[in-house]
Scaffold this motif. Structure first.
Motif, mmCIF file in Angstrom:
data_model
loop_
_atom_site.group_PDB
_atom_site.id
_atom_site.type_symbol
_atom_site.label_atom_id
_atom_site.label_comp_id
_atom_site.label_asym_id
_atom_site.label_seq_id
_atom_site.Cartn_x
_atom_site.Cartn_y
_atom_site.Cartn_z
ATOM 1 N N PRO A 82 -48.850 17.937 -21.307
ATOM 2 C CA PRO A 82 -48.255 17.068 -20.252
ATOM 3 C C PRO A 82 -48.649 15.444 -20.570
ATOM 4 O O PRO A 82 -47.945 14.484 -20.052
ATOM 5 N N ASP A 83 -49.914 15.470 -21.124
ATOM 6 C CA ASP A 83 -50.555 14.078 -21.072
ATOM 7 C C ASP A 83 -50.479 13.236 -22.274
ATOM 8 O O ASP A 83 -51.036 12.360 -22.615
ATOM 9 N N VAL A 84 -49.663 13.758 -23.401
ATOM 10 C CA VAL A 84 -49.815 13.357 -24.402
ATOM 11 C C VAL A 84 -48.774 12.255 -24.736
ATOM 12 O O VAL A 84 -49.013 11.032 -25.187
ATOM 13 N N MET A 85 -47.590 12.474 -24.418
ATOM 14 C CA MET A 85 -46.336 11.543 -24.597
ATOM 15 C C MET A 85 -45.184 11.961 -23.853
ATOM 16 O O MET A 85 -45.250 13.260 -23.385
ATOM 17 N N ASP A 86 -44.031 11.028 -23.529
ATOM 18 C CA ASP A 86 -43.122 11.318 -22.781
ATOM 19 C C ASP A 86 -42.075 12.243 -23.532
ATOM 20 O O ASP A 86 -42.337 12.521 -25.023
ATOM 21 N N LEU A 87 -41.165 13.013 -22.645
ATOM 22 C CA LEU A 87 -40.263 13.883 -23.282
ATOM 23 C C LEU A 87 -39.394 13.424 -24.620
ATOM 24 O O LEU A 87 -39.228 14.038 -25.402
ATOM 25 N N GLU A 88 -39.032 12.021 -24.230
ATOM 26 C CA GLU A 88 -38.179 11.598 -25.378
ATOM 27 C C GLU A 88 -38.949 11.333 -26.708
ATOM 28 O O GLU A 88 -38.118 11.706 -27.656
ATOM 29 N N TRP A 89 -40.185 11.309 -26.570
ATOM 30 C CA TRP A 89 -40.901 11.160 -27.951
ATOM 31 C C TRP A 89 -41.013 12.450 -28.565
ATOM 32 O O TRP A 89 -41.098 12.734 -29.660
ATOM 33 N N TRP A 90 -41.676 13.358 -27.524
ATOM 34 C CA TRP A 90 -41.472 14.764 -28.118
ATOM 35 C C TRP A 90 -40.376 15.135 -28.887
ATOM 36 O O TRP A 90 -40.040 15.725 -29.757
ATOM 37 N N ALA A 91 -38.956 14.803 -28.101
ATOM 38 C CA ALA A 91 -37.848 15.087 -28.715
ATOM 39 C C ALA A 91 -37.679 14.505 -30.035
ATOM 40 O O ALA A 91 -36.917 15.286 -31.055
ATOM 41 N N VAL A 92 -37.555 13.144 -30.189
ATOM 42 C CA VAL A 92 -37.759 12.544 -31.419
ATOM 43 C C VAL A 92 -38.564 13.129 -32.565
ATOM 44 O O VAL A 92 -38.310 13.516 -33.774
ATOM 45 N N LEU A 93 -39.861 13.674 -32.164
ATOM 46 C CA LEU A 93 -40.655 14.419 -33.127
ATOM 47 C C LEU A 93 -40.118 15.633 -33.639
ATOM 48 O O LEU A 93 -40.016 15.964 -34.703
#
Length: 468
Positions: free
Chosen positions: A139-150
């Protein structure tokens, strides 16, 4: 003698092959064997996404075990559709898109509009769905949008640089994770087996819209366009003629038995964990995040994290499955269009204007089996379309009108698939012994009618007054 059920046995027999010759056995396995299984695992993994699991959870939450029979019927319907698609590829030596094109140019227009709009919206949805469990795990790594992009970029790189063989192996591992997680959860909630067996009896819940809800559960069990992609994965595996027909049918049954296990397991979880406690969850992928929180409260952090790993496997297999399978179909569409133009130019130069030969523009399954499609520019162009334009939607929100068109086209695809397969497999386009029998025609017709009803409902439910 042909099997009138449409399920002829190819083992040890002669068959009409791609060249139309009879009297000699086609190359293929001497008997069906588990060691050949592969495309079925891929279609099961791709077809069952997070949305399917949530829909089943909600059905279990609302109705307990009452609609278990509907989930089973849904698997049988999809078995019939995938078997028909695979049978077309193997019996004719032509791809499904080649068959569609033989029905008229309207099929090409429908397909290209569908894959352009559907791919744009689905790309964002698949990336978001794959990013959600990663954000919950870290949860503290990055926002959902960036996880989605990854996840989208990883999926792009994986499909771009690997061929079908590697793709299938990775999908098999992820399916194993999905299987272990869903079965573990089903056992963990301690299902009431007596009620579960009673749920196999076809009974409708005594609630408003129960018929439409039941039809929706039947129609939503595992796969949309991935059912059409099954024939392409069969060819990519190297199965290109009727010598592989029995193996394909075993593979297809494994696919939807696996799908059935996923769906029934989640219905058990919904019935025991949510229905008995009168707990409601949201529709869509966020419903699985809510389920993770409920599992943590009931069974501890380890079970919740184990579930989130299964959630990621479910979502990511759907992502890379579509990235590969629909890109194969798009590449086939482009290749056939190019051949069609070249053949028309030849015909117009050598024959009276407007005369068209029957083999014009046809594409062979051998071309798919060779792996050439996966290295082609249309394949990679559609991969890019699935990945980069949808990133805009992740950050700016999904455009209202496009979402409505996406819903309508998505609802129309399965009726299109079912009814065109009935058309193709009852015509002279298919060798006589591999045409539909009574059972195949019945199942495909039922599927077509079911999906027409769901399509009409989907169109009716759209907020058209706000569209214009």
């Amino acid at each position: 003698m042909a099997d009138t059920s449409g399920n002829a046995d190819t083992t040890g027999s002669t068959a009409t092959g791609e060249t139309g010759e009879t009297g000699k056995a086609l190359p293929g396995p001497r008997k069906s064997s588990w060691k050949y299984i592969g495309p079925g695992i891929v279609v099961a993994a791709t077809g069952v996404g997070a949305g399917d699991l949530v829909a089943t959870l909600i059905a279990g939450s609302n109705f307990g075990y009452t609609l278990l029979w509907a989930a089973v019927i849904g698997c049988l319907v999809k078995i019939s559709l995938a078997e028909a698609a695979g049978r077309w590829h193997l019996s004719t030596g032509r791809t499904l898109f080649d068959g569609w094109a033989s029905l008229g140019r309207w099929t090409s227009w429908f397909f290209v509009v569908y894959v352009v709009i559907w791919g744009f919206v689905y790309g964002a949805a698949a990336m978001s769905s794959s990013g959600l469990p990663l954000q919950a795990l870290f949860p503290d790594v990055m926002d959902l949008e960036w996880w989605a992009v990854l996840t989208g970029l990883v999926g792009l790189a994986f499909v771009w640089f690997n061929k079908y063989e590697v793709f299938e192996k990775v999908m098999t591992v992820l399916v194993g994770v999905m299987f272990v997680v869903t079965v573990y959860l089903a056992i963990r909630v301690t299902p009431n087996l007596g009620d579960a067996f009673a749920g196999l009896l076809p009974v409708l819940p005594d609630e408003k819209d129960s018929i439409l809800n039941t039809l929706g559960l039947i129609g939503g069990v595992g796969g949309t366009i991935t059912l059409a992609a099954y024939g392409y994965w069969v060819n990519a595996k190297g199965w290109t003629n009727t010598g592989w027909m029995k193996v394909m049918r075993l593979d297809n049954r494994v696919a939807y038995i696996t799908t059935g296990i996923f769906v029934i397991s989640m219905l058990f979880v919904g019935a025991e964990l949510l229905h008995s406690s009168n707990v409601a969850i949201a529709s869509g992928d966020k419903g699985l995040i809510q389920l993770g929180d409920i599992l943590e409260d009931e069974y501890g952090t380890a079970t919740a994290k184990f579930f989130l790993i299964g959630f990621f496997a479910t979502s990511f297999t759907s992502l890379i499955g579509v990235w590969h399978g629909v890109s194969l179909m798009f590449a086939d569409f482009v290749e056939r269009y190019r051949k069609d133009r070249a053949d028309r130019a030849t015909v117009e130069g050598e024959t009276p204007a407007g005369k068209v030969t029957s083999g014009e523009g046809s594409t062979s399954v051998e071309e798919v089996a060779s792996g050439a499609r996966e290295r082609s520019w249309p394949f990679r162009a559609y991969l890019l379309w699935l990945t980069f334009p949808p990133i805009v939607l992740l950050f700016q929100g999904e455009p209202f009108r496009l979402i409505i068109l996406y819903g309508v086209l998505g609802a129309a695809f399965l009726p299109f698939l079912a009814l065109t397969l009935v058309w193709l497999l009852n015509s002279s386009r298919t060798p006589t012994e591999w045409r539909n029998g009574i059972l195949s025609n019945s199942m495909l017709t039922i599927a077509g009618l079911l999906f027409i009803v769901l399509c009409v409902k989907q169109i009716w439910d759209q907020p058209w007054s706000e569209f214009f």
